[in-house]
Design a protein around this motif. Structure first.
Motif, PDB file in Angstrom:
ATOM      1  N   THR A   7     -30.610 -28.270  37.704  1.00 61.86           N
ATOM      2  CA  THR A   7     -31.761 -29.141  37.876  1.00 61.86           C
ATOM      3  C   THR A   7     -33.069 -28.418  38.081  1.00 61.86           C
ATOM      4  OG1 THR A   7     -31.324 -29.279  40.238  1.00 61.86           O
ATOM      5  CG2 THR A   7     -30.342 -30.967  38.836  1.00 61.86           C
ATOM      6  N   ARG A   8     -33.026 -27.140  38.502  1.00 65.06           N
ATOM      7  CA  ARG A   8     -34.308 -26.490  38.733  1.00 65.06           C
ATOM      8  C   ARG A   8     -34.951 -26.025  37.426  1.00 65.06           C
ATOM      9  NH1 ARG A   8     -31.964 -20.948  41.539  1.00 65.06           N
ATOM     10  NH2 ARG A   8     -31.107 -20.025  39.662  1.00 65.06           N
ATOM     11  N   LYS A   9     -34.184 -26.080  36.314  1.00 60.27           N
ATOM     12  CA  LYS A   9     -34.695 -25.787  34.983  1.00 60.27           C
ATOM     13  C   LYS A   9     -35.374 -24.410  34.912  1.00 60.27           C
ATOM     14  CE  LYS A   9     -35.328 -30.649  33.910  1.00 60.27           C
ATOM     15  NZ  LYS A   9     -36.257 -31.713  33.529  1.00 60.27           N
ATOM     16  N   ALA A  10     -34.668 -23.424  35.432  1.00 55.45           N
ATOM     17  CA  ALA A  10     -35.209 -22.078  35.384  1.00 55.45           C
ATOM     18  C   ALA A  10     -34.916 -21.492  34.016  1.00 55.45           C
ATOM     19  CB  ALA A  10     -34.575 -21.228  36.482  1.00 55.45           C
ATOM     20  N   SER A  11     -35.616 -21.953  33.015  1.00 57.42           N
ATOM     21  CA  SER A  11     -35.334 -21.560  31.640  1.00 57.42           C
ATOM     22  C   SER A  11     -35.766 -20.123  31.395  1.00 57.42           C
ATOM     23  CB  SER A  11     -36.062 -22.491  30.673  1.00 57.42           C
ATOM     24  OG  SER A  11     -37.439 -22.456  30.914  1.00 57.42           O
ATOM     25  N   THR A  42     -48.061  -8.587  46.278  1.00 62.03           N
ATOM     26  CA  THR A  42     -47.483  -9.234  45.095  1.00 62.03           C
ATOM     27  C   THR A  42     -46.572 -10.371  45.537  1.00 62.03           C
ATOM     28  OG1 THR A  42     -45.726  -7.555  45.118  1.00 62.03           O
ATOM     29  CG2 THR A  42     -47.582  -7.200  43.612  1.00 62.03           C
ATOM     30  N   PHE A  43     -46.518 -11.402  44.714  1.00 61.26           N
ATOM     31  CA  PHE A  43     -45.645 -12.557  44.934  1.00 61.26           C
ATOM     32  C   PHE A  43     -44.791 -12.726  43.689  1.00 61.26           C
ATOM     33  CE2 PHE A  43     -45.415 -17.432  44.665  1.00 61.26           C
ATOM     34  CZ  PHE A  43     -44.223 -17.477  45.370  1.00 61.26           C
ATOM     35  N   LEU A  44     -43.470 -12.703  43.855  1.00 59.04           N
ATOM     36  CA  LEU A  44     -42.525 -12.811  42.751  1.00 59.04           C
ATOM     37  C   LEU A  44     -41.911 -14.198  42.720  1.00 59.04           C
ATOM     38  CD1 LEU A  44     -40.808 -11.470  40.477  1.00 59.04           C
ATOM     39  CD2 LEU A  44     -39.171 -10.825  42.276  1.00 59.04           C
ATOM     40  N   SER A  45     -41.969 -14.849  41.556  1.00 56.33           N
ATOM     41  CA  SER A  45     -41.366 -16.169  41.376  1.00 56.33           C
ATOM     42  C   SER A  45     -40.647 -16.214  40.039  1.00 56.33           C
ATOM     43  CB  SER A  45     -42.440 -17.259  41.470  1.00 56.33           C
ATOM     44  OG  SER A  45     -41.848 -18.545  41.521  1.00 56.33           O
ATOM     45  N   GLN A  46     -40.067 -17.372  39.721  1.00 58.84           N
ATOM     46  CA  GLN A  46     -39.333 -17.522  38.466  1.00 58.84           C
ATOM     47  C   GLN A  46     -40.262 -18.045  37.373  1.00 58.84           C
ATOM     48  OE1 GLN A  46     -37.935 -18.921  41.488  1.00 58.84           O
ATOM     49  NE2 GLN A  46     -37.097 -16.857  41.690  1.00 58.84           N
ATOM     50  N   ASN A  47     -39.876 -17.818  36.118  1.00 60.69           N
ATOM     51  CA  ASN A  47     -40.749 -18.179  35.007  1.00 60.69           C
ATOM     52  C   ASN A  47     -40.501 -19.567  34.448  1.00 60.69           C
ATOM     53  OD1 ASN A  47     -38.368 -17.860  33.536  1.00 60.69           O
ATOM     54  ND2 ASN A  47     -38.996 -15.941  32.567  1.00 60.69           N
ATOM     55  N   GLY A  48     -39.545 -20.309  35.000  1.00 64.71           N
ATOM     56  CA  GLY A  48     -39.307 -21.666  34.528  1.00 64.71           C
ATOM     57  C   GLY A  48     -40.382 -22.619  35.019  1.00 64.71           C
ATOM     58  N   GLU A  49     -40.564 -23.699  34.282  1.00 74.38           N
ATOM     59  CA  GLU A  49     -41.544 -24.722  34.671  1.00 74.38           C
ATOM     60  C   GLU A  49     -40.840 -25.897  35.371  1.00 74.38           C
ATOM     61  OE1 GLU A  49     -44.566 -24.384  34.767  1.00 74.38           O
ATOM     62  OE2 GLU A  49     -45.040 -22.802  33.339  1.00 74.38           O
TER      63      GLU A  49
END
Length: 439
Positions: A7-11, A42-49
């Motif tokens: 469900t988090r759609k981390a495509s 720096t802040f690291l996150s995922q690239n999914g929308e």
């Protein structure tokens, strides 16, 4: 694959990349660099929308409000590839100053006591709901700030059908089944919507029942991880058994074997069906495609056999963490950045960009006044202390074949007890790969 990965759609559509956001000079609130110097983190996150967009908006807003700190946003894939990258960066001391990652069992795999900064002294720490605090903590420390909202695995239902038939929200399984019979008798062909064309949706009878299991056996998740509890035994068997009973009663839509998630959302919103066991993130699809029906959709917990055991099973949001390689001025800047995420402006960004699928996991943020009934009804369970985390937040064990087994149970192909026994076997290989004791 876990339900939250679904469900988090981390495509994984972008390679690991970095987005550098320039500093906008406004007003300084002190701290950080001293002597007019800026501190860079720096802040690291995922690239999914929509997560990547929300992360950038957070960085933009923080940089605009803090002239003594510059935050650089980095993004990388989510899912298994992201999990491996996280572990590698922590092991090599190359982790960003702040990073966004899973809560619960996946966090525990990062060895937080050895790798993360304890945040229990932060002003916002006491604002977390208990379920969230549980999944970002160990016995030795508290490590994460929630980013995003909760969602529940529950029964979403069509309120006009209930009003027309004079039905009350059930709190035990027998009352739920009685409601289904009344709905069927009224001429509605789908008291319970099932959508096995998207096999992951078949799991909710089992996964959404876990808070009820934990209400009866609070040690179940811990003992399951230690190989001392099994799905073939009660109370965990009940989720499989309930799915079998609902199928045998003839309460599913005729096309349950081929219907898709989008079909289920339509049936729920328009009243073609009455109940849909699903994640409450489905309210986003209702809002997008059936906006005129948004007020027609409510939610209640999957009922336990005994009303005293009925709890709402919740999926908690990911969280923001600081690795222990962040030190000095950078550490103070990182803490300020996380605090900003839970400020009024940070909460606004979460609401506007991520879109609530349930209540926030912190009192620092509140649902908007125009939140649909589904979300406010989930909030009532939190307010009453009638919630519990989904199993995947409390145990790393989830076999790959659960959705195939629940399709078989819900289709009348395999009895509940046989499916539960096969699932107990299904998880053994994964547990052994994880190196868990007792397996």
């Amino acid at each position: 694959m876990s339900m939250r990965q679904r469900t988090r759609k981390a495509s994984v559509v972008l390679g690991a990349a970095a987005l550098v956001v320039g500093m906008a000079a406004c007003s300084s609130d002190g701290g950080g660099g001293g002597d007019g110097d800026t501190v860079e983190i720096t802040f690291l996150s995922q690239n999914g929308e929509p997560g990547a967009t929300a992360a950038q908006e957070l960085v933009d807003a923080f940089n605009a409000a803090n002239e003594d700190v510059v935050v650089t946003l980095e993004v990388q894939p989510g899912g298994t590839e992201g999990d491996n990258l996280m572990k590698t960066k922590l092991a090599t001391g190359e982790m960003a100053d702040v990073f966004h990652y899973n809560s619960g069992s996946l966090l525990q795999a990062l060895n937080p006591d050895q790798n993360l900064v304890d945040l229990s002294d932060q002003e916002w720490a006491d604002s977390l709901v208990e379920d969230m605090r549980t999944v970002v903590s160990t016995d030795n420390g508290f490590y994460g700030a929630p980013w995003g909202t909760t969602q529940a695995g529950a029964i979403m239902y069509n309120k006009p059908i209930y009003e027309e038939l004079g039905l009350e929200v059930p709190t035990d399984w027998a009352s739920f089944m009685a409601n289904n019979q009344a709905i069927l008798d009224s001429g509605i062909a789908a008291p319970i919507i099932q959508t096995y064309g998207d096999t992951w949706t078949s799991q909710l009878f089992v996964l959404g029942d876990f808070a009820n299991v934990a209400a009866q056996d609070p040690d179940w998740a811990q003992e399951y991880t230690a190989h001392n509890r099994f799905y073939v035994d009660e109370p965990a068997l009940q989720g499989f058994a309930n799915q079998q009973e609902a199928h045998e009663a003839g309460y599913f839509n005729e096309d349950f074997a081929s219907a898709l998630y989008d079909d289920g959302v339509r049936m729920l919103a328009t009243g073609e069906g009455a109940h849909y066991p699903i994640l409450t993130s489905a309210i986003g699809a209702v809002r997008q495609n059936y906006a005129d029906n948004i007020e027609d959709v409510g939610v209640f917990a999957l009922p336990a056999q005994d009303a005293a055991d009925t709890r709402l099973t919740v999926w908690l949001p990911n969280a923001m963490y600081i690795p222990n390689t962040t030190e000095g001025d950078e550490l103070e800047a990182a803490k300020r950045f996380i605090a900003f995420a839970l400020s009024e402006e940070g909460c606004r960004i979460q609401t506007d960009t991520l879109g609530p699928s349930g209540p926030f996991a912190t009192d620092a943020c509140t649902l908007p006044d125009d939140a649909p009934p589904t979300l406010t009804e989930v909030q009532a369970y939190f307010d009453a202390g009638q919630t519990g985390p989904a199993l995947e937040f409390l145990s790393p064990i989830k076999g790959p074949n659960l959705e195939q087994l629940t399709v078989e149970v819900g289709s009348g192909i395999r009895p509940a007890a046989d499916a539960a026994a096969l699932y107990d076997q299904d998880v053994e290989k994964q547990a052994q790969q994880l190196g868990l004791e007792g397996w």
